[in-house]
Design a protein around this motif. Sequence first.
Motif, short mmCIF file in Angstrom:
data_model
loop_
_atom_site.label_atom_id
_atom_site.label_comp_id
_atom_site.label_asym_id
_atom_site.label_seq_id
_atom_site.Cartn_x
_atom_site.Cartn_y
_atom_site.Cartn_z
N LEU A 51 22.18 16.57 8.16
CA LEU A 51 21.06 17.00 8.99
C LEU A 51 21.01 16.26 10.32
CD1 LEU A 51 18.26 17.27 6.26
CD2 LEU A 51 19.67 19.11 7.20
N ASP A 52 22.13 15.73 10.77
CA ASP A 52 22.15 15.00 12.04
C ASP A 52 21.63 15.80 13.23
OD1 ASP A 52 22.97 12.60 11.06
OD2 ASP A 52 25.07 12.79 11.63
N GLY A 70 9.45 13.74 14.12
CA GLY A 70 10.53 13.90 15.07
C GLY A 70 11.64 12.92 14.72
N TYR A 71 12.87 13.32 14.96
CA TYR A 71 14.03 12.50 14.61
C TYR A 71 14.83 12.17 15.86
CZ TYR A 71 12.79 14.45 10.07
OH TYR A 71 12.10 14.83 8.95
N ARG A 72 15.39 10.98 15.86
CA ARG A 72 16.28 10.52 16.94
C ARG A 72 15.63 10.68 18.32
NH1 ARG A 72 18.96 11.88 12.58
NH2 ARG A 72 18.40 14.08 12.73
N SER A 318 16.37 22.02 16.14
CA SER A 318 17.64 21.29 16.05
C SER A 318 18.32 21.27 17.41
CB SER A 318 18.56 21.98 15.04
OG SER A 318 17.92 22.19 13.79
N ALA A 319 19.35 20.46 17.52
CA ALA A 319 20.17 20.46 18.73
C ALA A 319 20.74 21.84 18.96
CB ALA A 319 21.28 19.42 18.61
N TYR A 329 25.08 24.67 8.39
CA TYR A 329 23.88 23.90 8.71
C TYR A 329 22.62 24.72 8.46
CZ TYR A 329 20.41 21.35 11.47
OH TYR A 329 19.27 20.69 11.88
N ARG A 330 22.63 26.00 8.81
CA ARG A 330 21.45 26.83 8.53
C ARG A 330 21.14 26.85 7.04
NH1 ARG A 330 22.77 32.72 8.41
NH2 ARG A 330 23.74 31.77 6.60
N ASP A 331 22.18 26.92 6.21
CA ASP A 331 21.95 26.91 4.76
C ASP A 331 21.35 25.57 4.31
OD1 ASP A 331 22.97 29.47 4.58
OD2 ASP A 331 25.01 28.79 4.17
N ALA A 332 21.76 24.49 4.98
CA ALA A 332 21.17 23.18 4.67
C ALA A 332 19.68 23.18 5.00
CB ALA A 332 21.90 22.08 5.44
#
Length: 352
Positions: A51-52, A70-72, A318-319, A329-332
């Motif tokens: 999930l980076d 929020g992340y990063r 997301s980025a 990634y969408r499935d994640a």
Amino acid sequence: MLIMIRFAAALLARIAALALVVSTLFALPAAAQAPAPVSGLLEDLALRQELDPLKTVIVARDGRILAERGYRGNRVTDPTNIKSASKSIISALVGIAIDKGLLAGPDQKIAPILKADLPASPDPRINDITIGHLLSMQAGLGRLSGPNYGRWVASRNWVRTALAQPFDDDPGGDMLYSTASTHLLSAILTKVSGKSTLALAREWLAPLDGFRIGAWDRDPQGIYLGGNQMAMSPRSLLAFGELYRNGGRTASGQQLLSAEWIVASWQHRTNSRFSGDEYGYGWFERQIAGEEVHFAWGYGGQMLYIIPSLDLTVVMTSAESGPSARNGYRDALHLVLGEIITTVKAGPETDG
């Protein structure tokens, strides 16, 4: 000796009283000391390598934010490019235009509205394309997304280029996902209203608390790009999702969008040939964690999920630098939503 015993007893009593005061002031029930379920889940997401790209997550139930993060260095109030998630906003504007009588309905043919931009010798099937076909990606015209997107936006007239594409299917046939279809809707809204699509969004959705569109690309003729390159904050995207979850009404009860349009938008009309998801008027549908989920999806993983059975609205941004479908990634993100649904269903929330 007796004096010393009495002094010690008094001291112990004062210490016990002080301890009681401290415990009353600072000791919380065990349930409140433990991390709130959804908040704890969102905190854990920061540790998952897959999930980076994740920038923000907001979880709201029945209009109340259960948790957000929020992340990063990203914040839920920062504008982000929501990419194709904006197609759902175009769908809402079409619905409002129909409610206001500017458009006749989904069965209205588009050729008379866009006649100035039709090819000189068009395929006769162009006269069969309807507003509904554009909304459900069933126009039949060749796709101008994916590998064809670059040459389309490099053209001098995006509307004419879209209408000049050869037919890959009959109108009403299989889903041919194309941002050009929603751009034609933006052009149609501009034609019938005499106002820009951005002006319409700001006017018609102004009563929606927290909703705001920032930067938004336009074509060479000044028409705002229907279905891509729109900047909104996650909080703003949440406000839009809440409008749909709440049957087209604002939190104060004002009806901005008819409930009938929401039902029509979430009706299964075709299927994505890439993901297999059902598709309506600008919205995808699938089952996640045993619940029916309606969602807007943008490149890179810009997601707006609505789960009516649980009064749940979830935003994930997301980025925008990489795909989300081909790399899993969408499935994640769908799996994360499944965890959120399971957590919410497990019991009463303690989130603030």
